[in-house]
Design an enzyme around this catalytic site. Structure first.
Site, PDB file in Angstrom:
ATOM      1  CD  GLU A 156      10.615  10.873  56.454  1.00 46.84           C
ATOM      2  OE1 GLU A 156      10.773  12.152  57.063  1.00 46.84           O
ATOM      3  OE2 GLU A 156      10.205   9.951  56.168  1.00 46.84           O
ATOM      4  CG  ASN A 197      12.317   5.728  51.817  1.00 44.05           C
ATOM      5  OD1 ASN A 197      11.907   5.132  51.339  1.00 44.05           O
ATOM      6  ND2 ASN A 197      13.386   5.817  52.992  1.00 44.05           N
ATOM      7  CG  HIS A 233       6.904   3.368  58.452  1.00 42.74           C
ATOM      8  ND1 HIS A 233       7.246   2.932  59.767  1.00 42.74           N
ATOM      9  CD2 HIS A 233       7.974   4.582  58.245  1.00 42.74           C
ATOM     10  CE1 HIS A 233       8.469   3.157  59.265  1.00 42.74           C
ATOM     11  NE2 HIS A 233       8.898   4.405  58.838  1.00 42.74           N
ATOM     12  CD  GLU A 261      11.849   3.970  56.546  1.00 43.54           C
ATOM     13  OE1 GLU A 261      11.377   4.705  57.357  1.00 43.54           O
ATOM     14  OE2 GLU A 261      12.564   4.967  55.694  1.00 43.54           O
ATOM     15  CG  ASP A 263       6.747   0.336  61.338  1.00 40.68           C
ATOM     16  OD1 ASP A 263       6.441   1.185  60.049  1.00 40.68           O
ATOM     17  OD2 ASP A 263       7.604   0.544  61.811  1.00 40.68           O
TER      18      ASP A 263
END
Ligand code: G2I
Length: 448
Positions: A156, A197, A233, A261, A263
């Site tokens: 990040e 990432n 996300h 990641e 979702d």
């Protein structure tokens, strides 16, 4: 008494006939990891080490061929006080992965969050910061040398507008902390694939373009960078339309891309319609990866709604993962499976089944609620979930014969292990204690 051979054979024939008559069971479908392997992709999940037993462990081992520790390898987890290390959970996850023929993505070495307070609150010269970062990388990457397939080396680094995030690292070392970190990680384990990432970099936008430019420049300088992680996300209804195009442009730079990641969260309660849409969106995200050769695979950020970060961080939202709180695969699971080439279809909720809510008992501040799930002749269920929204501040307490969770006003209850099956022409009920004040209107319930 011993059964006669003919009696035994008749019994076996009956069992066989019943098995043939039963609808295709989920257990007979190929696990996601087999489907992914056939497509030359990996399918992963973030995991919590302490939960890797029982049903959670069985699903993690059976369905996935790639694990990411959700928290166990973060700096704050492994070195909570300076010089005192705790590798227990990280080791447990790596051991589990090796026992189940799974790869591991180390997560994460250099980040602005979940650092130990001694690091966050210290005062460091640039030289000290650089030393701390390099030593940390050498130690952690070195510890697992040869055992991890990839590392999220830098996590990040960007703001939404594509400028660098002001962090401990950026403020102390400038943007070059990223190159330094990658170089240190390569030295500590030359075989691990090294990633940067980030989130909100799934579509083509200012942030992903900043990441793109960074990767291009690092490659041009010969800094070791093997891949980019698109966290993903996502929010229901907001899968970026440029996802595949964006994956492709990174691949064209000569790096791997992983969805790290995934979702897809929704406003609770979940409904059959929202879960069906979520299935389509899981399918679309996985398909975008399948379509690009250099996209290595997809990792979900927790495979069960009971192990997801969403409800804590976004109150009122959830149901973001492919399995529900009781480890039943949701439509999203089948979305992943079909994107990976599976032909499975989830058992639809038969139109002949419905749920009814009643309040058999109510007193000054409390009440007992009851929900009955019934199926008409010709329809049946092997598992069920009922959801509703309380309109007047009611709160679910203890439930029996179901597992209920309330988030905000949204309640979701699914079958207990012993009463998932509702036979043709039959019904099952569950109850719960609740609290109310003012009024206690009966909510509309959905079976999904
Ligand atoms: O925030 C979602 C993810 C975004 N990308 C990087 C990931 O590393 C990050 O993961 C989450 C974990 O899933 C959460 O579990 O990172 C959060 C912290 O930013 C994690 O939450 C923390 C809680 O904030 C702590 O209170 C808790 O002690 O999880 C800790 C362990 O359960």
């Amino acid at each position: 008494m011993r059964p006669s051979l003919s009696g035994l054979l008749t019994g076996l024939a009956t069992v066989a006939a019943l098995l043939l008559a039963a609808p295709a069971a989920h257990a007979a479908d190929p696990p996601l990891r087999d489907l992914a392997t056939a497509k030359n992709k990996v399918i992963g999940t973030a995991v919590t080490g302490s939960k890797l037993t029982g049903t959670y462990g069985e699903i993690a081992g059976r369905e996935f061929n790639w694990l990411t520790p959700g928290n166990a390898m973060k700096w704050g987890s492994v070195e909570p006080t300076r010089g005192n290390f705790n590798w227990t959970e990280a080791d447990q996850i790596v051991d589990f992965a090796e026992a189940h023929d799974q790869d591991v993505r180390g997560h994460t070495l250099v980040w602005h969050s979940q650092n130990p307070s001694w690091l966050d609150n210290g005062t460091w010269t640039p030289a000290q910061l650089s030393q701390l970062m390099n030593d940390h990388i050498a130690l952690e990457v070195g510890r697992y040398k040869g055992r991890l397939a990839a590392w999220d080396v830098v996590n990040e680094p960007f703001n939404e507008d594509g400028t660098y995030r002001q962090t401990l690292w950026y403020n102390g070392l400038g943007a070059d902390y990223i190159a330094q970190a990658l170089t240190a990680a390569r030295a500590a384990d030359p075989a691990a694939k090294l990633y940067i990432n980030d989130y909100n970099v799934e579509g083509v936008n200012a942030k992903s373009t900043a990441l793109y430019n960074l990767v291009r420049d690092l490659k041009a300088r010969g800094v070791p960078i093997d891949g980019v992680g698109l966290q993903a996300h996502l929010i229901l209804g907001q899968v970026p339309s440029t996802l595949q195009q964006n994956i492709q442009r990174f691949a064209d730079l000569g790096v791997d891309v992983a969805i790290t990641e995934l979702d897809i969260r929704m406003q609770l309660p979940s409904t059959a319609a929202k879960l069906a849409q979520q299935r389509t969106e899981y399918d679309a995200v996985v398909k975008a990866c399948v379509a690009v050769t250099r996209c290595t695979g997809v990792t979900v950020w927790g495979f069960t709604d009971s192990d997801s970060w969403i409800p804590d961080t976004f109150p009122g939202q959830g149901a973001a993962t492919p399995y529900d709180e009781n480890y039943a695969p949701k439509p999203a699971y089948y979305g992943i499976a079909t994107a990976l080439g599976g032909t499975v279809t989830e058992p639809p909720v038969p139109t002949g089944c419905s749920a009814a809510y009643s309040v058999p008992n109510q007193w000054n501040t409390g009440f007992t609620g009851q929900v009955t799930i019934s199926c008409a002749a010709g329809s049946s269920l092997s598992s069920w979930r009922v959801a509703w929204t309380f309109g007047a501040g009611q709160q679910v307490g203890q439930a029996w014969n179901a597992n209920c969770v309330q988030t905000g006003t949204a309640v979701s209850c699914s079958n207990a292990s012993w009463n998932g099956s509702v036979p043709s022409g039959g019904s099952v009920s569950f109850g719960f204690n609740g609290t109310w004040s003012g009024s206690n209107p009966v909510p509309t319930v959905t079976l999904g």
